[in-house]
Design a protein around this motif. Structure first.
Motif, short mmCIF file in Angstrom:
data_model
loop_
_atom_site.label_atom_id
_atom_site.label_comp_id
_atom_site.label_asym_id
_atom_site.label_seq_id
_atom_site.Cartn_x
_atom_site.Cartn_y
_atom_site.Cartn_z
N GLN A 228 8.50 -7.23 -36.93
CA GLN A 228 9.39 -7.17 -38.09
C GLN A 228 9.79 -8.57 -38.54
N SER A 229 10.26 -9.38 -37.54
CA SER A 229 10.78 -10.70 -37.93
C SER A 229 9.82 -11.80 -37.55
N PRO A 230 9.66 -12.77 -38.45
CA PRO A 230 8.78 -13.90 -38.14
C PRO A 230 9.30 -14.69 -36.94
N GLN A 231 8.37 -15.32 -36.25
CA GLN A 231 8.73 -16.11 -35.08
C GLN A 231 9.14 -17.49 -35.57
N ARG A 232 10.41 -17.86 -35.34
CA ARG A 232 10.93 -19.11 -35.91
C ARG A 232 10.27 -20.35 -35.34
N ASP A 233 9.81 -20.27 -34.07
CA ASP A 233 9.28 -21.48 -33.44
C ASP A 233 7.76 -21.59 -33.55
N ALA A 234 7.15 -20.83 -34.47
CA ALA A 234 5.68 -20.91 -34.59
C ALA A 234 5.27 -22.30 -35.05
N THR A 235 4.15 -22.83 -34.52
CA THR A 235 3.71 -24.17 -34.91
C THR A 235 3.31 -24.20 -36.38
N TYR A 236 2.56 -23.22 -36.80
CA TYR A 236 2.16 -23.15 -38.21
C TYR A 236 2.70 -21.87 -38.84
N PHE A 237 1.91 -20.79 -38.76
CA PHE A 237 2.34 -19.52 -39.34
C PHE A 237 2.85 -18.59 -38.23
N SER A 238 3.75 -17.73 -38.55
CA SER A 238 4.17 -16.73 -37.58
C SER A 238 3.19 -15.56 -37.67
N ASP A 239 2.64 -15.23 -36.51
CA ASP A 239 1.57 -14.23 -36.45
C ASP A 239 2.20 -12.83 -36.47
N MET A 240 2.03 -12.12 -37.59
CA MET A 240 2.76 -10.86 -37.78
C MET A 240 1.88 -9.61 -37.65
N HIS A 241 0.57 -9.80 -37.50
CA HIS A 241 -0.29 -8.61 -37.52
C HIS A 241 -1.39 -8.66 -36.47
N ASP A 242 -1.89 -7.49 -36.14
CA ASP A 242 -3.12 -7.33 -35.36
C ASP A 242 -4.11 -6.62 -36.28
N TYR A 243 -5.35 -6.53 -35.81
CA TYR A 243 -6.36 -5.78 -36.58
C TYR A 243 -6.70 -4.50 -35.85
N VAL A 244 -7.10 -3.50 -36.61
CA VAL A 244 -7.69 -2.29 -36.03
C VAL A 244 -9.08 -2.20 -36.66
N MET A 245 -10.10 -2.47 -35.88
CA MET A 245 -11.47 -2.39 -36.43
C MET A 245 -11.99 -0.98 -36.28
N VAL A 246 -12.56 -0.48 -37.36
CA VAL A 246 -13.02 0.91 -37.36
C VAL A 246 -14.52 0.93 -37.67
N TYR A 247 -15.29 1.54 -36.79
CA TYR A 247 -16.73 1.74 -37.00
C TYR A 247 -17.02 3.23 -36.79
N ALA A 248 -17.95 3.73 -37.61
CA ALA A 248 -18.38 5.11 -37.41
C ALA A 248 -19.66 5.09 -36.59
N LYS A 249 -19.91 6.17 -35.86
CA LYS A 249 -21.22 6.24 -35.18
C LYS A 249 -22.29 6.25 -36.27
N LYS A 250 -21.98 6.98 -37.37
CA LYS A 250 -22.91 7.02 -38.49
C LYS A 250 -22.04 7.11 -39.75
N ALA A 251 -21.95 5.99 -40.47
CA ALA A 251 -21.10 5.99 -41.67
C ALA A 251 -21.90 6.51 -42.85
N LYS A 252 -21.20 7.06 -43.84
CA LYS A 252 -21.87 7.52 -45.06
C LYS A 252 -22.45 6.33 -45.79
N GLN A 253 -23.69 6.43 -46.23
CA GLN A 253 -24.28 5.35 -47.01
C GLN A 253 -24.16 5.73 -48.48
N GLY A 254 -22.99 5.57 -49.03
CA GLY A 254 -22.75 5.93 -50.44
C GLY A 254 -22.01 7.24 -50.54
N LYS A 255 -21.41 7.48 -51.73
CA LYS A 255 -20.54 8.65 -51.94
C LYS A 255 -21.31 9.96 -51.85
N GLN A 256 -22.62 9.90 -52.19
CA GLN A 256 -23.40 11.14 -52.23
C GLN A 256 -23.84 11.61 -50.84
N ASP A 257 -23.81 10.69 -49.87
CA ASP A 257 -24.29 11.01 -48.52
C ASP A 257 -23.35 12.04 -47.88
#
Ligand SMILES: C[S@@+](CC[C@H](N)C(=O)[O-])C[C@H]1O[C@@H](n2cnc3c(N)ncnc32)[C@H](O)[C@@H]1O
Length: 639
Positions: A228-257
């Motif tokens: 919620q709150s930025p880290q005041r003592d950060a050297t540069y930017f306050s790191d506020m987020h992580d990533y969630v990487m999402v992969y499908a076993k088999k993703a749709k290749q286009g809207k029609q798939d």
């Protein structure tokens, strides 16, 4: 079937063999006489698409080649059942497995191949303090056993992966690659994997996931607000987020798939729903007004630049030359006549078009920005753990909020699928994934099942000496809370709306095979050979129960750990009927012709007996082979 029964294969699935076979099924013309692959013929069969260039695009890091050895090294491990640490052992289909996830993933290959709907993992982020389990591809199980004190330690060192180490990133990648590779095999074709990570290893994780799942199966890199709150003592930017990487076993290749992974639309929340109102009592129900101009100039789209008449005031209205109408004149006329254009309460405003709630998509498309207000943050996760364990300082340092995993379940799993959907987390930590599955099932009456894997990593505490003890205890407490929440006034717990919720889990622990392997390398001098023969006659390890043997046979024959098993009394002996007697397992040490005949009468597909049950009586063995053959039993195995 010949005169002697086949031996039960105690190793995990041979993955390269499976892939070779798959390739030969697709390109039978590439098969050599000896069943190998002829690469020249394969190239011919593939025609133009073979890239034979000398400089190849690819990602390499030190140790990558050994990752394949790690993947291919067969496992001789098993999972020992622990009903005493489980909850509702008899009825549950959830699993908590204690062990190193590399070995466990190998053991799960046969029984869970292509059966998992969603994987969520939150691996160590490689911050420099992370405990790194020292994989040695040829001795991974041995290392684990030493680590957990199951056999004598040989002085191997366990420690942290420090960032002073020259191979800091590649070590982490070498740990992750084989695990991701094995995990992918377990996913259903319509399944997906979610992985949380921070900036340190995000680029490397993306490389690994691209290699294992294929770039074409990348779905999203979600940005989750973890603070919620930025880290005041950060050297540069306050790191506020992580990533969630999402992969499908088999993703749709286009809207029609129409094959591949489907994402669920999200239910509109009350704020989004409140945008839909009905100030003019339109019989088509609530609506929200939206802009009926677009970002095109009159010069670009002269057909969309025209005058319309306000039907209430007769006033002529034109859009600006910078933004034309969104519709051609005919369509606009239809909308006006159908009362779908809104001129404001005063009937004199610039027009907007009505979007009816009943006509817009049934849900909201998920976005790649996940805010803490909806998905929780690290502080919320810490509060959850403290509340569950009733402690001021959490028993576990790096939990994720349950709402974050619930968000993933909402987009990637269904409550009401005919076959219950399995959710796997093989870096389980405090068991947040199990908590989220239980919560979500309770909320929507779903039947999702979980499989958690957690290393018994030491904590230095006396109450919960390992992290896997914390995992199990959290899930036990969550289940207990569910039951007490539903406790009626008179105190008797009756399952009502939670009737479909599976409130339990089976515990299994990683161990070496229950059976002593035949050592083909033993020197052929008489003493050593005699000792090996002795070992082999009594080839079940000390202290292993019939249940241990039964579950190893289930796993190695490819049956899931929750397959129904019935103890049958046949010819006065105990026989296990697996999956409605599809397989019969007899662990008796004194087999008789009568028992063999009685088992054959059940007409199972497969029968497994202990080798020592024949007590060296080869005649009985030959007869058994014949009896099973005449009764149509297609596999008779001994172990
Ligand atoms: C970041 S934590 C996961 C936290 C979890 N998402 C939660 O909400 O509590 C990573 C976990 O993976 C476990 N782990 C690390 N290496 C492992 C291995 N080889 N096998 C199984 N678990 C492992 C660690 O013990 C740690 O508990």
């Amino acid at each position: 079937m010949q005169d002697a029964p086949e031996k039960l294969d105690l190793t995990s699935m041979d993955l390269s063999e499976e892939k070779r076979e798959e390739l030969l099924r697709l390109f039978p013309e590439a098969r050599t006489e000896g069943g190998k692959i002829d690469f020249d013929r394969l190239k011919l069969a593939l025609g133009e698409v073979v890239d034979a260039g000398r400089e190849r695009y690819g990602m390499h890091w030190p140790g990558k080649a050994d990752c394949f050895k790690t993947i291919q090294a067969p496992s001789m491990a098993t999972l020992r059942p622990c009903p005493e640490e489980s909850v509702n052992w008899e009825s549950t289909e959830n699993l908590i497995i204690e062990g190193d996830n590399l070995e466990v993933l190998k053991v799960l290959q046969k029984p869970y191949l292509g059966r998992v709907k969603m994987i969520y993992i939150d691996p160590p982020y490689n911050t420099g303090n992370d405990f790194i389990y020292p994989d040695n591809y040829s001795e991974s199980l041995q290392t684990y056993l030493e680590y957990t004190g199951q056999v004598d330690a040989q002085g191997r060192k366990f420690g942290t992966n420090a960032d002073t180490d020259g191979r800091f990133h590649s070590k982490w990648m070498n740990m992750m690659y084989p695990r991701l590779y094995l995990a992918k095999n377990l996913l259903r074709d319509d399944g997906a994997i979610f992985v949380t990570i921070d900036d340190d290893e995000a680029p490397n994780l993306r490389i690994l996931l691209n290699q294992v799942f294929g770039e074409e199966n990348f779905v999203a890199c979600i940005c989750w607000q973890k603070k919620q709150s930025p880290q005041r003592d950060a050297t540069y930017f306050s790191d506020m987020h992580d990533y969630v990487m999402v992969y499908a076993k088999k993703a749709k290749q286009g809207k029609q798939d129409d094959s591949g992974w489907e994402i669920n639309l999200l239910q509109r929340n009350s704020k989004q729903e409140s945008r839909y109102k009905n100030p003019d009592n339109d019989p088509r129900g609530p609506w929200a007004s939206v802009d009926c101009t677009i970002n095109k100039t009159a010069d670009e789209r002269p057909n969309l630049f025209y005058e319309i008449k306000n039907p209430f005031t007769g006033e002529a209205i034109s859009p600006s030359r910078q933004r034309t109408w969104a519709f051609e004149p005919i369509k606009m006329k239809e909308l006006i006549e159908d009362g779908r254009i809104w001129w404001g309460e005063s009937r004199r405003n610039f027009p907007r078009v009505k979007a009816f709630l009943s006509e817009v998509q049934q849900g909201v498309v998920p976005s790649t920005l996940w805010l803490r207000s909806e998905y929780g943050d690290n502080q919320e996760a810490a509060r959850e753990i403290k509340a569950i364990f009733n402690e001021t300082y959490g028993v576990f340092d790096t939990p994720k909020p349950t709402r974050l995993v619930e968000g993933m379940l909402a987009v990637a799993t269904k409550a009401d699928s005919a076959e219950p959907e399995i959710v796997l987390d093989f870096f389980a930590g405090s068991g947040t994934t199990a908590h989220a599955v239980l919560d979500q099932n309770k909320l929507d009456g779903g039947t999702r099942k979980f499989i958690l894997v957690q290393l018994p990593e030491p904590t230095g505490r006396t109450d919960f000496p390992t992290i896997s003890e914390i995992t199990k205890e959290r899930v036990r407490r969550v289940i207990k809370n569910f039951e007490t929440e539903d406790l009626p006034e008179d105190g008797e717990f009756v399952r009502t709306e939670t009737a479909t919720t599976d409130l339990g889990f089976r515990v299994f622990k990683l161990a070496d095979s229950n059976f002593k392997p035949w050592d083909a390398e033993v020197p052929h001098e008489s003493g050593a050979l005699a000792q090996q023969l002795d070992l082999y006659i009594d080839h079940i390890k000390d202290g292993r129960s019939n249940e241990d043997l039964l579950f190893e046979i289930l796993l190695k024959r490819g049956f899931p750990l929750t397959t129904p098993v019935e103890a049958l009394a046949i010819a006065g002996k105990e026989v296990y009927g697996v999956a409605e007697n599809l397989m019969l397992v007899c662990l008796e040490r004194d087999l008789s012709l009568e028992l063999i005949r009685a088992m054959a009468d059940f007409k199972p597909e497969c029968v497994v007996c202990l080798d020592e049950g024949f007590a060296g009586n080869d005649q009985l063995k030959t007869n058994a082979v014949q009896i099973f053959k005449t009764k149509g039993v297609s596999k008779f195995l001994t172990v």
